[in-house]
Design a protein around this motif. Structure first.
Motif, short mmCIF file in Angstrom:
data_model
loop_
_atom_site.label_atom_id
_atom_site.label_comp_id
_atom_site.label_asym_id
_atom_site.label_seq_id
_atom_site.Cartn_x
_atom_site.Cartn_y
_atom_site.Cartn_z
N LEU A 147 -108.87 -20.27 81.54
CA LEU A 147 -108.52 -21.69 81.41
C LEU A 147 -107.61 -22.18 82.54
O LEU A 147 -107.22 -23.34 82.56
N SER A 148 -107.29 -21.30 83.47
CA SER A 148 -106.34 -21.65 84.53
C SER A 148 -106.75 -22.94 85.25
O SER A 148 -107.84 -23.04 85.81
N LEU B 261 -101.49 -21.99 72.59
CA LEU B 261 -102.01 -20.86 73.37
C LEU B 261 -100.91 -20.26 74.23
O LEU B 261 -100.13 -20.97 74.85
N LYS C 197 -104.54 -18.13 77.73
CA LYS C 197 -105.16 -19.01 78.74
C LYS C 197 -105.82 -18.20 79.85
O LYS C 197 -106.92 -18.54 80.30
N GLN D 243 -104.08 -26.46 72.46
CA GLN D 243 -103.66 -25.88 73.73
C GLN D 243 -102.17 -25.52 73.72
O GLN D 243 -101.77 -24.54 74.33
N GLU E 70 -99.72 -17.87 77.56
CA GLU E 70 -100.23 -17.73 78.92
C GLU E 70 -101.30 -16.64 78.98
O GLU E 70 -102.27 -16.73 79.73
#
Length: 317
Positions: free
Chosen positions: A277-278, A267, A272, A264, A269
């Motif tokens: 994935l927010s 990654l 995401k 993670q 923004e």
């Protein structure tokens, strides 16, 4: 000798039972879109104008598929209009012929379907209040002059054929008048996110899957990328083909692909957001992603085969 007695179900009671099947708003919209894809649509529009009164609020799901004539529309409005054992077309995402009706009426009291085929407009409606009054399966067949949805008909006529499914009288979403539109817009926003994941392979135009475009009030719905295939840090392993029965080829095989996602912290923004994935962690969405004809029908979790662990948080199958 046994006496034969016809005993059809009570129309009002069965309708209320169907409404309790547990559809979320976004899952119900997705089920309607399944019908659009089965009809060969390449463009799907979700239209909901500004709301002046909760009683007149509506959502139209409009497509440019092959449309229906009068008899085809009547058949499509029938409950269980298809036999689940019947052979389906490759792009048919349905099974029982219930999705359009059960999904729609789980969210609203009036389902209106307007279809254009061979230059003719055909309109049919299931109205739960009418069924209650008549205590019968009373399908309303309307003339295009007697419907107030002239704007939707005009929008439909941009295409050579197509269908608009309209939901009205959202009794399951009732709030104080001042807050109804806020709640309704929130539902539509969640629905756009849901559709961008469930139909991401169609929105991407993946090989052997028909490409479609979707819009919500004129704004394009972009596909999610749950496996971050666009990232150089994502690992995609060689597919495994599981042959069904004794068929000599792999044409109807189940295809299994595994993906290992980047950590993670690696990654961006943009990654995401594209994953959806927010507010979530990679660990929450680990597990199986199951598709039927390119349509995502289950995602996340291991279906009882193993536990969710930190060690497998980057794994998607």
């Amino acid at each position: 000798m046994a006496e034969k007695y016809s005993l059809p179900p009570n129309a009002e009671s069965l309708c209320n039972s169907m409404r309790a099947l547990g559809y979320s708003f976004q899952a119900a919209v997705a089920d309607v879109i399944d019908n659009s894809i089965a009809a060969g649509a390449t463009k799907i529009e979700l239209i909901s104008p500004p709301i002046k009164d909760p009683d007149t609020a509506y959502l139209a799901i409009l497509d440019n598929g092959h449309g229906m004539n009068r008899q085809e529309l009547i058949k499509a409005m029938q409950l269980a209009c298809k036999n689940p054992s019947q052979k389906r077309e490759d792009n048919d995402l349905g099974r029982f012929g219930l999705g359009l009706k059960t999904a729609s009426l789980s969210q609203c009291r009036e389902l209106i379907v307007i279809s254009l085929k061979n230059g003719a407009i055909n309109i049919a409606s299931w109205d739960l209040d009418e069924i209650k009054r008549e205590q019968d399966w009373t399908l309303l067949l309307l003339d295009k002059e007697e419907t107030e949805f002239q704007q939707i008909i005009s929008q439909l006529k941009k295409y050579s054929s197509g269908t608009a499914v309209i939901w009205r009288r959202f009794d399951r979403l009732r709030t104080d008048t001042g807050f109804f539109e806020t709640a309704f817009r929130e539902y539509l926003s969640l629905t756009a996110e849901h559709l961008s994941l469930v139909f991401h392979r169609f929105l991407e135009g993946e090989t052997k899957i028909p490409r479609i475009s979707m819009e919500l009030n004129g704004t394009r719905i972009k596909p999610k990328d749950p496996f971050i295939k666009s990232s150089l840090s994502s690992v995609q392993n060689v597919p495994i083909y599981i042959r069904q029965g004794k068929k000599p080829d792999f044409k109807d095989s189940v295809v299994v692909k595994s993906h290992t996602l980047p950590e993670q912290s690696m990654l961006t923004e943009s990654d995401k957001k594209k994953m959806g994935l927010s507010g979530r962690t990679l660990s929450e969405d680990q597990g199986f992603y199951i598709y039927r004809r390119g349509r995502l029908i289950h995602w996340g979790g291991w279906l009882g085969l193993r536990k969710m662990t930190q060690a497998s948080k980057l794994c998607r199958v």
